[in-house]
Write a protein that holds these residues in place. Structure first.
Motif, PDB file in Angstrom:
ATOM      1  N   ASN A  72       0.830  -1.210   0.000  1.00 34.22           N
ATOM      2  CA  ASN A  72       0.000   0.000   0.000  1.00 34.22           C
ATOM      3  C   ASN A  72       0.865   1.260   0.000  1.00 34.22           C
ATOM      4  OD1 ASN A  72      -2.296  -1.600   0.113  1.00 34.22           O
ATOM      5  ND2 ASN A  72      -2.512  -1.416   2.327  1.00 34.22           N
ATOM      6  N   ASN A  76       1.094   3.923  -2.965  1.00 35.01           N
ATOM      7  CA  ASN A  76       0.627   5.284  -2.740  1.00 35.01           C
ATOM      8  C   ASN A  76       1.664   6.309  -3.200  1.00 35.01           C
ATOM      9  OD1 ASN A  76      -1.497   7.044  -1.532  1.00 35.01           O
ATOM     10  ND2 ASN A  76       0.181   7.671  -0.204  1.00 35.01           N
ATOM     11  N   ARG A 101      -7.255   8.993  -4.764  1.00 34.10           N
ATOM     12  CA  ARG A 101      -6.661   7.890  -4.012  1.00 34.10           C
ATOM     13  C   ARG A 101      -5.480   8.389  -3.189  1.00 34.10           C
ATOM     14  NH1 ARG A 101      -7.152   2.643  -4.450  1.00 34.10           N
ATOM     15  NH2 ARG A 101      -4.930   2.434  -3.955  1.00 34.10           N
ATOM     16  N   ASN A 105      -5.584   8.169   0.858  1.00 31.09           N
ATOM     17  CA  ASN A 105      -4.678   7.223   1.508  1.00 31.09           C
ATOM     18  C   ASN A 105      -3.533   7.911   2.245  1.00 31.09           C
ATOM     19  OD1 ASN A 105      -6.142   4.990   0.739  1.00 31.09           O
ATOM     20  ND2 ASN A 105      -4.922   4.571  -1.077  1.00 31.09           N
ATOM     21  N   GLY A 109      -5.529   7.133   5.338  1.00 32.48           N
ATOM     22  CA  GLY A 109      -4.793   5.870   5.281  1.00 32.48           C
ATOM     23  C   GLY A 109      -3.418   5.922   5.913  1.00 32.48           C
ATOM     24  N   GLY A 112      -0.477   6.245   3.440  1.00 33.39           N
ATOM     25  CA  GLY A 112      -0.600   5.174   2.464  1.00 33.39           C
ATOM     26  C   GLY A 112      -0.421   3.774   3.022  1.00 33.39           C
ATOM     27  N   ASP A 115      -5.035   1.048   2.622  1.00 27.57           N
ATOM     28  CA  ASP A 115      -5.714   1.404   1.367  1.00 27.57           C
ATOM     29  C   ASP A 115      -7.193   1.678   1.633  1.00 27.57           C
ATOM     30  OD1 ASP A 115      -6.539   1.813  -1.203  1.00 27.57           O
ATOM     31  OD2 ASP A 115      -6.166  -0.235  -1.893  1.00 27.57           O
ATOM     32  N   THR A 118      -9.666   2.243  -1.814  1.00 23.05           N
ATOM     33  CA  THR A 118     -10.325   1.146  -2.519  1.00 23.05           C
ATOM     34  C   THR A 118     -11.676   0.830  -1.902  1.00 23.05           C
ATOM     35  OG1 THR A 118      -8.227   0.167  -3.239  1.00 23.05           O
ATOM     36  CG2 THR A 118     -10.138  -1.284  -3.175  1.00 23.05           C
ATOM     37  N   ASN A 123     -10.576   2.625  -7.120  1.00 21.29           N
ATOM     38  CA  ASN A 123      -9.671   1.514  -7.399  1.00 21.29           C
ATOM     39  C   ASN A 123      -8.382   1.981  -8.071  1.00 21.29           C
ATOM     40  OD1 ASN A 123     -11.524  -0.471  -6.423  1.00 21.29           O
ATOM     41  ND2 ASN A 123     -12.659  -0.307  -8.350  1.00 21.29           N
ATOM     42  N   ILE A 124      -7.328   1.167  -7.914  1.00 17.67           N
ATOM     43  CA  ILE A 124      -6.031   1.495  -8.500  1.00 17.67           C
ATOM     44  C   ILE A 124      -6.115   1.497 -10.020  1.00 17.67           C
ATOM     45  CG2 ILE A 124      -3.644   0.729  -8.762  1.00 17.67           C
ATOM     46  CD1 ILE A 124      -3.846  -0.555  -6.018  1.00 17.67           C
TER      47      ILE A 124
END
Length: 243
Positions: A72, A76, A101, A105, A109, A112, A115, A118, A123-124
């Protein structure tokens, strides 16, 4: 210095580009003799004595939640690169998702390590400079097997240099860039351990890896919708994702 290194590499490539007698020539792989030698070196020396033992030890001593956090974290850090490349490719929506994201994150998060994005539906979306060059109409160029790196093409090698060393320097120091690269390399090799039988059981592991590599590059260039009628039946999706 970089220019001199590239010239030296070019001379080494030319020195090893004599084809093996009676070996079928692949137009994508004009340096097949050199590449096979580098493949043997990578697998029989670097992987056998360095990468695989390190990866096995890493899996043995690193708890799964910690590994997930490392993945993650490194993912990130690369998110801004995804944003830049998506923008250069004219994919405003993908750039927005990658930016969101990164913001989510990096804050919720905890830099990073988790995650959270998500779980929010963000989504990535991997976008690299090799893909950007492809979108701009630049061909793959020669297939290359790089010592310590594995399969690539002339176009994607250029893209990797930009993604891994040029763009990150906007925010990371050189030691930090190298650390992230090392973490990604170890985790990638560790993730391939369950897929080793696919490679070992193939009739020609070198050809198998090359074909899988080109399938994956086509898949990424067309965002999962490549213009092909049918994909090979003997590949593993996890193996492709790890390349």
């Amino acid at each position: 210095m970089l220019r001199q290194s590239l010239v030296l590499f070019g001379l080494l490539v030319l020195a090893g580009c004599t084809q093996v007698p009676n070996e079928k020539i692949d137009e994508r792989d004009p340096l097949q003799s050199f590449n096979r030698s580098m493949y043997d070196f990578n697998m029989d020396v670097l992987d056998a004595y360095v990468l695989r033992p390190v990866a096995v030890g890493y899996v043995a001593v690193t708890p799964t939640p910690v590994r997930r956090s490392i993945v993650n974290f490194t993912g990130n850090i690369s998110a801004p690169t995804d944003v830049i490349n998506a923008t250069l490719q004219g994919k405003a929506g993908n750039a927005g998702v990658s930016l969101a994201r990164f913001l989510v994150n990096s804050t919720v998060g905890i830099l990073g390590l988790f995650d959270v994005a998500t779980s929010l539906g963000l989504n990535i979306i991997d976008e690299d400079f090799g893909q950007t060059l492809g979108v701009w109409g630049i061909g793959d160029g020669a297939y290359l097997m790089i010592p310590g790196m594995g399969p690539t093409t002339a176009r994607n090698l250029t893209g990797d240099v930009v993604d891994r060393f040029v763009l990150p320097k906007m925010a990371l120091t050189t030691p930090q860039t190298v650390l992230v690269f090392a973490l990604e390399a170890v985790e990638t090799r560790a993730s391939l351990i369950p897929q080793e039988s696919l490679l070992n059981e193939s009739l020609d592991p070198y050809i198998f890896m090359k074909d899988i590599y080109f399938q994956r590059q086509l898949y990424e260039l067309y965002d999962g919708n490549p213009p092909v009628e049918k994909e090979p039946e003997d590949f593993d999706e996890d193996f492709l994702e790890s390349l």
